[in-house]
Design a protein around this motif. Structure first.
Motif, PDB file in Angstrom:
ATOM      1  N   GLY A  99       0.816  -1.208   0.000  1.00 51.72           N
ATOM      2  CA  GLY A  99       0.000   0.000   0.000  1.00 51.72           C
ATOM      3  C   GLY A  99       0.849   1.257   0.000  1.00 51.72           C
ATOM      4  O   GLY A  99       2.047   1.221   0.252  1.00 51.72           O
ATOM      5  N   ALA A 100       0.201   2.369  -0.299  1.00 49.11           N
ATOM      6  CA  ALA A 100       0.857   3.677  -0.281  1.00 49.11           C
ATOM      7  C   ALA A 100       0.500   4.337   1.043  1.00 49.11           C
ATOM      8  O   ALA A 100      -0.550   4.955   1.182  1.00 49.11           O
ATOM      9  N   LEU A 101       1.371   4.166   2.030  1.00 51.56           N
ATOM     10  CA  LEU A 101       1.112   4.643   3.382  1.00 51.56           C
ATOM     11  C   LEU A 101       1.836   5.959   3.626  1.00 51.56           C
ATOM     12  O   LEU A 101       3.068   6.005   3.633  1.00 51.56           O
ATOM     13  N   GLU A 128       1.319  10.296   7.834  1.00 47.85           N
ATOM     14  CA  GLU A 128       0.122  10.444   8.667  1.00 47.85           C
ATOM     15  C   GLU A 128      -0.545   9.089   8.904  1.00 47.85           C
ATOM     16  O   GLU A 128      -0.963   8.778  10.018  1.00 47.85           O
ATOM     17  N   ASP A 129      -0.635   8.269   7.859  1.00 44.84           N
ATOM     18  CA  ASP A 129      -1.226   6.933   7.975  1.00 44.84           C
ATOM     19  C   ASP A 129      -0.473   6.069   8.977  1.00 44.84           C
ATOM     20  O   ASP A 129      -1.082   5.394   9.813  1.00 44.84           O
ATOM     21  N   ILE A 130       0.861   6.067   8.878  1.00 40.52           N
ATOM     22  CA  ILE A 130       1.629   5.167   9.734  1.00 40.52           C
ATOM     23  C   ILE A 130       1.626   5.617  11.191  1.00 40.52           C
ATOM     24  O   ILE A 130       1.579   4.791  12.091  1.00 40.52           O
ATOM     25  N   VAL A 131       1.624   6.923  11.421  1.00 45.45           N
ATOM     26  CA  VAL A 131       1.565   7.425  12.792  1.00 45.45           C
ATOM     27  C   VAL A 131       0.212   7.084  13.400  1.00 45.45           C
ATOM     28  O   VAL A 131       0.120   6.618  14.541  1.00 45.45           O
ATOM     29  N   ALA A 132      -0.850   7.282  12.635  1.00 42.27           N
ATOM     30  CA  ALA A 132      -2.198   6.978  13.127  1.00 42.27           C
ATOM     31  C   ALA A 132      -2.352   5.494  13.447  1.00 42.27           C
ATOM     32  O   ALA A 132      -3.001   5.125  14.427  1.00 42.27           O
ATOM     33  N   ALA A 133      -1.740   4.635  12.647  1.00 43.74           N
ATOM     34  CA  ALA A 133      -1.863   3.189  12.846  1.00 43.74           C
ATOM     35  C   ALA A 133      -1.026   2.703  14.033  1.00 43.74           C
ATOM     36  O   ALA A 133      -1.408   1.763  14.715  1.00 43.74           O
ATOM     37  N   GLY A 134       0.132   3.316  14.250  1.00 38.62           N
ATOM     38  CA  GLY A 134       0.991   2.899  15.346  1.00 38.62           C
ATOM     39  C   GLY A 134       1.837   1.672  15.027  1.00 38.62           C
ATOM     40  O   GLY A 134       2.794   1.383  15.724  1.00 38.62           O
ATOM     41  N   GLN A 135       1.446   0.930  14.006  1.00 38.20           N
ATOM     42  CA  GLN A 135       2.196  -0.236  13.557  1.00 38.20           C
ATOM     43  C   GLN A 135       2.021  -0.373  12.063  1.00 38.20           C
ATOM     44  O   GLN A 135       0.976  -0.019  11.520  1.00 38.20           O
ATOM     45  N   GLN A 170      15.323   2.765  16.507  1.00 40.52           N
ATOM     46  CA  GLN A 170      16.127   2.209  15.422  1.00 40.52           C
ATOM     47  C   GLN A 170      16.297   3.194  14.270  1.00 40.52           C
ATOM     48  O   GLN A 170      17.340   3.206  13.630  1.00 40.52           O
ATOM     49  N   ALA A 171      15.270   4.000  13.999  1.00 36.26           N
ATOM     50  CA  ALA A 171      15.357   4.955  12.892  1.00 36.26           C
ATOM     51  C   ALA A 171      14.323   6.058  13.071  1.00 36.26           C
ATOM     52  O   ALA A 171      13.278   5.856  13.685  1.00 36.26           O
ATOM     53  N   THR A 172      14.648   7.200  12.486  1.00 32.91           N
ATOM     54  CA  THR A 172      13.732   8.338  12.437  1.00 32.91           C
ATOM     55  C   THR A 172      13.503   8.672  10.972  1.00 32.91           C
ATOM     56  O   THR A 172      14.436   8.604  10.161  1.00 32.91           O
ATOM     57  N   VAL A 173      12.271   9.025  10.650  1.00 36.02           N
ATOM     58  CA  VAL A 173      11.964   9.426   9.277  1.00 36.02           C
ATOM     59  C   VAL A 173      12.555  10.816   9.058  1.00 36.02           C
ATOM     60  O   VAL A 173      12.201  11.768   9.750  1.00 36.02           O
ATOM     61  N   GLU A 174      13.483  10.900   8.098  1.00 37.86           N
ATOM     62  CA  GLU A 174      14.127  12.173   7.772  1.00 37.86           C
ATOM     63  C   GLU A 174      13.331  12.963   6.750  1.00 37.86           C
ATOM     64  O   GLU A 174      13.293  14.178   6.789  1.00 37.86           O
ATOM     65  N   GLU A 175      12.758  12.244   5.791  1.00 39.34           N
ATOM     66  CA  GLU A 175      11.929  12.884   4.762  1.00 39.34           C
ATOM     67  C   GLU A 175      10.797  11.932   4.445  1.00 39.34           C
ATOM     68  O   GLU A 175      11.026  10.775   4.103  1.00 39.34           O
ATOM     69  N   ALA A 176       9.574  12.421   4.554  1.00 40.91           N
ATOM     70  CA  ALA A 176       8.401  11.573   4.383  1.00 40.91           C
ATOM     71  C   ALA A 176       7.712  11.822   3.046  1.00 40.91           C
ATOM     72  O   ALA A 176       7.864  12.878   2.438  1.00 40.91           O
ATOM     73  N   ASP A 177       6.975  10.812   2.641  1.00 42.88           N
ATOM     74  CA  ASP A 177       6.036  10.926   1.525  1.00 42.88           C
ATOM     75  C   ASP A 177       6.665  11.310   0.184  1.00 42.88           C
ATOM     76  O   ASP A 177       6.130  12.134  -0.555  1.00 42.88           O
TER      77      ASP A 177
END
Length: 156
Positions: free
Chosen positions: A93-95, A98-105, A131-138
């Motif tokens: 899917g194209a997550l 915002e989608d991934i934060v809302a889902a939590g997993q 383990q990692a931080t998102v540096e640039e999203a979407d």
């Protein structure tokens, strides 16, 4: 007139529908993950129809691995291990962020091993604790989304 027509054609076709792999190549900073995808035999996954979301470790993220780890993973006899590692960085899917934060997993392509998603005090999207931080999203591709991350994830 025919030169103009050719220039117009190539300009129109060149940016059309870049796949996830195209975006990784074009963005720069992802040479290592592009090479790893090829070595693992997963190229079709990231140029296919998708949609697929990729948590793409930057070149700097791979450099943080213990000395020799990446070299070992890229050996032909370790293709399966490398494919598992990269599959853990992908999801169907194209997550969006915002989608991934809302889902939590996020259920990964490795299936039985989800990625845990939280945010830190500064609002950064954090994966699997620290383990990692998102540096640039979407980052948008024709077949999904890419999130640049500053670490290489390992399944729990």
């Amino acid at each position: 007139p025919s030169t103009t027509s050719l220039a117009t054609t190539s300009t129109t076709e060149a940016p059309a529908d870049p796949t996830s792999l195209d975006v990784l190549r074009d963005e720069g900073g992802f040479r290592t993950v592009v090479d790893a995808i090829a070595a693992a035999g997963l190229t079709d996954l990231f140029v296919g129809e998708g949609p697929v979301t990729l948590f793409a470790p930057t070149n700097d993220a791979f450099e943080q691995l213990l000395d020799g780890t990446l070299d070992d993973l890229l050996l032909p006899e370790n293709t399966d291990e490398l494919a598992q590692l990269l599959s853990y960085h992908g999801a169907q899917g194209a997550l969006t962020a915002e989608d991934i934060v809302a889902a939590g997993q996020v259920e990964t392509l490795l299936e039985s091993e989800p990625i845990t998603v939280t945010t830190d005090d500064d609002g950064n999207v954090v994966l699997n604790g620290d383990q990692a931080t998102v540096e640039e999203a979407d980052l948008v591709a024709s077949n999904g989304l890419i999130h640049a991350i500053d670490g290489v994830l390992s399944a729990p």
